[in-house]
Design a protein around this motif. Structure first.
Motif, PDB file in Angstrom:
ATOM      1  N   GLU A 246       0.684  -1.265   0.192  1.00  0.00           N
ATOM      2  CA  GLU A 246      -0.113  -0.035  -0.431  1.00  0.00           C
ATOM      3  C   GLU A 246       0.967   1.496  -0.100  1.00  0.00           C
ATOM      4  OE1 GLU A 246      -3.324   0.199  -0.076  1.00  0.00           O
ATOM      5  OE2 GLU A 246      -3.230  -2.402  -0.065  1.00  0.00           O
ATOM      6  N   HIS A 247       0.146   2.687  -0.582  1.00  0.00           N
ATOM      7  CA  HIS A 247       0.889   3.506  -0.166  1.00  0.00           C
ATOM      8  C   HIS A 247       1.271   4.150   1.046  1.00  0.00           C
ATOM      9  CE1 HIS A 247       1.359   8.022  -1.427  1.00  0.00           C
ATOM     10  NE2 HIS A 247       1.850   7.504  -2.078  1.00  0.00           N
ATOM     11  N   VAL A 248       2.324   4.354   1.516  1.00  0.00           N
ATOM     12  CA  VAL A 248       2.423   5.341   3.047  1.00  0.00           C
ATOM     13  C   VAL A 248       2.481   6.425   3.125  1.00  0.00           C
ATOM     14  CG1 VAL A 248       3.872   4.605   4.308  1.00  0.00           C
ATOM     15  CG2 VAL A 248       3.854   3.165   3.476  1.00  0.00           C
TER      16      VAL A 248
ATOM     17  N   PHE B  36       6.138   3.261  -0.238  1.00  0.00           N
ATOM     18  CA  PHE B  36       5.157   1.527  -0.700  1.00  0.00           C
ATOM     19  C   PHE B  36       5.621   0.868   0.586  1.00  0.00           C
ATOM     20  CE2 PHE B  36       4.819   4.297  -5.084  1.00  0.00           C
ATOM     21  CZ  PHE B  36       3.312   4.930  -5.075  1.00  0.00           C
ATOM     22  N   GLU B  37       4.293   0.224   1.338  1.00  0.00           N
ATOM     23  CA  GLU B  37       4.861  -0.720   1.718  1.00  0.00           C
ATOM     24  C   GLU B  37       5.567  -1.725   1.012  1.00  0.00           C
ATOM     25  OE1 GLU B  37       1.692  -2.828   3.006  1.00  0.00           O
ATOM     26  OE2 GLU B  37       2.402  -3.828   5.115  1.00  0.00           O
ATOM     27  N   CYS B  38       6.711  -2.368   1.772  1.00  0.00           N
ATOM     28  CA  CYS B  38       7.691  -3.921   0.581  1.00  0.00           C
ATOM     29  C   CYS B  38       7.019  -4.984   1.464  1.00  0.00           C
ATOM     30  CB  CYS B  38       8.745  -3.626   1.336  1.00  0.00           C
ATOM     31  SG  CYS B  38       9.563  -5.187   0.434  1.00  0.00           S
TER      32      CYS B  38
ATOM     33  N   ARG C  25      10.586  -0.035   3.151  1.00  0.00           N
ATOM     34  CA  ARG C  25       9.677   0.677   1.788  1.00  0.00           C
ATOM     35  C   ARG C  25       9.859   0.991   0.513  1.00  0.00           C
ATOM     36  NH1 ARG C  25       7.991   5.806   5.556  1.00  0.00           N
ATOM     37  NH2 ARG C  25      10.863   6.061   5.646  1.00  0.00           N
ATOM     38  N   TRP C  26       9.475   1.144  -0.424  1.00  0.00           N
ATOM     39  CA  TRP C  26       9.962   1.427  -2.371  1.00  0.00           C
ATOM     40  C   TRP C  26       9.788   2.885  -1.704  1.00  0.00           C
ATOM     41  CZ3 TRP C  26      13.068  -1.482  -5.250  1.00  0.00           C
ATOM     42  CH2 TRP C  26      12.356  -2.590  -4.742  1.00  0.00           C
ATOM     43  N   ALA C  27      11.224   3.426  -2.116  1.00  0.00           N
ATOM     44  CA  ALA C  27      11.476   5.618  -2.291  1.00  0.00           C
ATOM     45  C   ALA C  27      10.716   5.259  -3.355  1.00  0.00           C
ATOM     46  CB  ALA C  27      11.901   5.372  -1.467  1.00  0.00           C
ATOM     47  N   VAL C  28      10.136   5.554  -4.019  1.00  0.00           N
ATOM     48  CA  VAL C  28       9.929   6.533  -5.624  1.00  0.00           C
ATOM     49  C   VAL C  28       9.938   7.917  -6.027  1.00  0.00           C
ATOM     50  CG1 VAL C  28       9.152   6.460  -8.035  1.00  0.00           C
ATOM     51  CG2 VAL C  28       8.567   4.422  -6.414  1.00  0.00           C
TER      52      VAL C  28
ATOM     53  N   THR D 170      14.282   5.379  -8.016  1.00  0.00           N
ATOM     54  CA  THR D 170      13.602   4.040  -7.221  1.00  0.00           C
ATOM     55  C   THR D 170      14.737   3.607  -6.582  1.00  0.00           C
ATOM     56  OG1 THR D 170      11.933   3.865  -9.046  1.00  0.00           O
ATOM     57  CG2 THR D 170      11.836   2.202  -7.089  1.00  0.00           C
ATOM     58  N   VAL D 171      14.274   3.216  -4.982  1.00  0.00           N
ATOM     59  CA  VAL D 171      14.903   2.421  -4.617  1.00  0.00           C
ATOM     60  C   VAL D 171      14.401   2.426  -2.818  1.00  0.00           C
ATOM     61  CG1 VAL D 171      15.120   5.071  -2.562  1.00  0.00           C
ATOM     62  CG2 VAL D 171      16.818   3.235  -2.892  1.00  0.00           C
ATOM     63  N   LEU D 172      15.106   1.307  -2.406  1.00  0.00           N
ATOM     64  CA  LEU D 172      14.755   0.301  -1.399  1.00  0.00           C
ATOM     65  C   LEU D 172      14.720   1.147  -0.047  1.00  0.00           C
ATOM     66  CD1 LEU D 172      12.391  -1.977  -0.478  1.00  0.00           C
ATOM     67  CD2 LEU D 172      14.115  -3.237  -0.514  1.00  0.00           C
ATOM     68  N   LEU D 173      14.493   2.151   0.801  1.00  0.00           N
ATOM     69  CA  LEU D 173      15.162   2.163   1.817  1.00  0.00           C
ATOM     70  C   LEU D 173      14.625   1.924   3.377  1.00  0.00           C
ATOM     71  CD1 LEU D 173      14.993   5.681   0.828  1.00  0.00           C
ATOM     72  CD2 LEU D 173      16.729   4.602   0.831  1.00  0.00           C
ATOM     73  N   PRO D 174      14.945   1.982   4.264  1.00  0.00           N
ATOM     74  CA  PRO D 174      14.871   0.851   5.477  1.00  0.00           C
ATOM     75  C   PRO D 174      13.675   2.509   6.379  1.00  0.00           C
ATOM     76  CG  PRO D 174      17.140   1.985   5.682  1.00  0.00           C
ATOM     77  CD  PRO D 174      16.665   1.700   4.449  1.00  0.00           C
TER      78      PRO D 174
END
Length: 302
Positions: A37-39, A53-55, A64-67, A83-87
């Motif tokens: 889901e969109h956070v 977005f939730e991972c 979380r996916w950060a776009v 687009t990157v995956l962040l903690p």
């Protein structure tokens, strides 16, 4: 607060509404079904917004996916920036990286492993250089002599301590104040047992770059056994604190970085070093048909 700061903290409307564009970019970078889901949407600057977005990947709990999307000035088309995956705050993170020299523990070394010794290793000191003056940490320096006297008084529980330098003290240090000592049979039995555990025929010694006789961590022992054995003082070695043969060795040799393992010559590929004789013409008694035409005889035809 300035107007520029107010604008940078207020999300751009078109960029904030580009949730579908950001989701498509996240699914392209990851996989369908992994993006949840969109956070939230956070403004990164003028006309720059990051969608989170939730991972759903089980291996990235709390991530979380950060776009990040943006648009040019006076343009209505929103484009993808990154687009990157962040903690997140409760993300499962890997432990802090620790250098190998701090991760190494006694007993970790196996056959064939090499442990280079630091040039400034505190466990080693320069040997005899030919100078008469002892180094500051030498046992014969005045400071160390006083320290040894104090340690002798602390570790002993006897009421009377022999004066250092007296006959009693020398006899005690040489081990001559014992009622019985090992016999020759006892010495040989112990030597065979120690050589079997830490000798030249062990797998560790076979893969070592050099033997213990040239290692700086070897502590020499006295008596007849000192000609064949010593004590290992390398805490990372497999024989730390053990009596080892001088022909034993391991990868923790003090000069392992400068002593490469000698190359063994390749085995010969020839099974015979002699020459075999082959006749150009068959012998008369071999049963072969001899040539009748002289011209054919010169060509070697049968």
């Amino acid at each position: 607060m300035s107007a520029a700061t107010t604008r940078s903290r207020t999300p751009d409307r078109l960029c904030a509404e580009a949730v579908d564009l950001a989701r498509a970019a996240a699914e392209e970078a990851a996989a369908p079904g992994v993006v949840g889901e969109h956070v939230s949407a956070v403004s990164e600057g003028d006309r720059v917004v990051t969608h989170f977005f939730e991972c759903k990947d089980p291996g990235y709990r709390g991530w979380r996916w950060a776009v990040t999307v943006t648009r040019a000035s006076r343009a209505k088309n929103v484009t993808l920036d990154e687009t990157v995956l962040l903690p997140g705050d409760d993300a499962l993170l890997a432990p802090e990286w620790v250098p190998w020299s701090e991760r190494l523990r006694p007993g970790d070394m196996g056959p064939g492993d090499l442990l280079p010794t630091d040039a400034e290793d505190l466990r080693l000191e320069p040997g005899w250089t030919g100078e008469d003056a002892p180094p500051p940490n030498s046992i014969v320096s005045p400071e160390m002599a006083e320290l040894v006297e104090a340690e002798d008084a602390d570790v002993t529980d006897r009421a009377v301590v022999p004066v250092r330098g007296s006959i009693t003290s020398v006899a005690e240090e040489l081990g001559m104040r014992r009622a019985r000592v090992l016999s020759r049979y006892g010495l040989h039995s112990a030597a065979d047992r120690w050589d079997e555990a830490f000798g030249a025929k062990t797998p560790m010694a076979q893969a070592a770059p050099a033997s213990c006789v040239s290692c700086g961590f070897l502590v020499a022992i006295g008596g007849s056994l000192g000609q064949a054995f010593g004590v290992c003082a390398n805490e990372f070695g497999p024989a730390d604190g053990r009596l080892v043969s001088l022909s034993y060795g391991c990868g923790g040799h003090s000069e392992a970085a400068v002593m490469p393992k000698p190359l063994r010559p390749a085995p010969p590929v020839l099974d015979s070093m002699a020459s075999d004789e082959f006749l150009l013409r068959p012998a008369p008694d071999t049963g072969s048909v001899l040539p009748t035409d002289p011209a054919e005889a010169d060509l070697g035809h049968s």
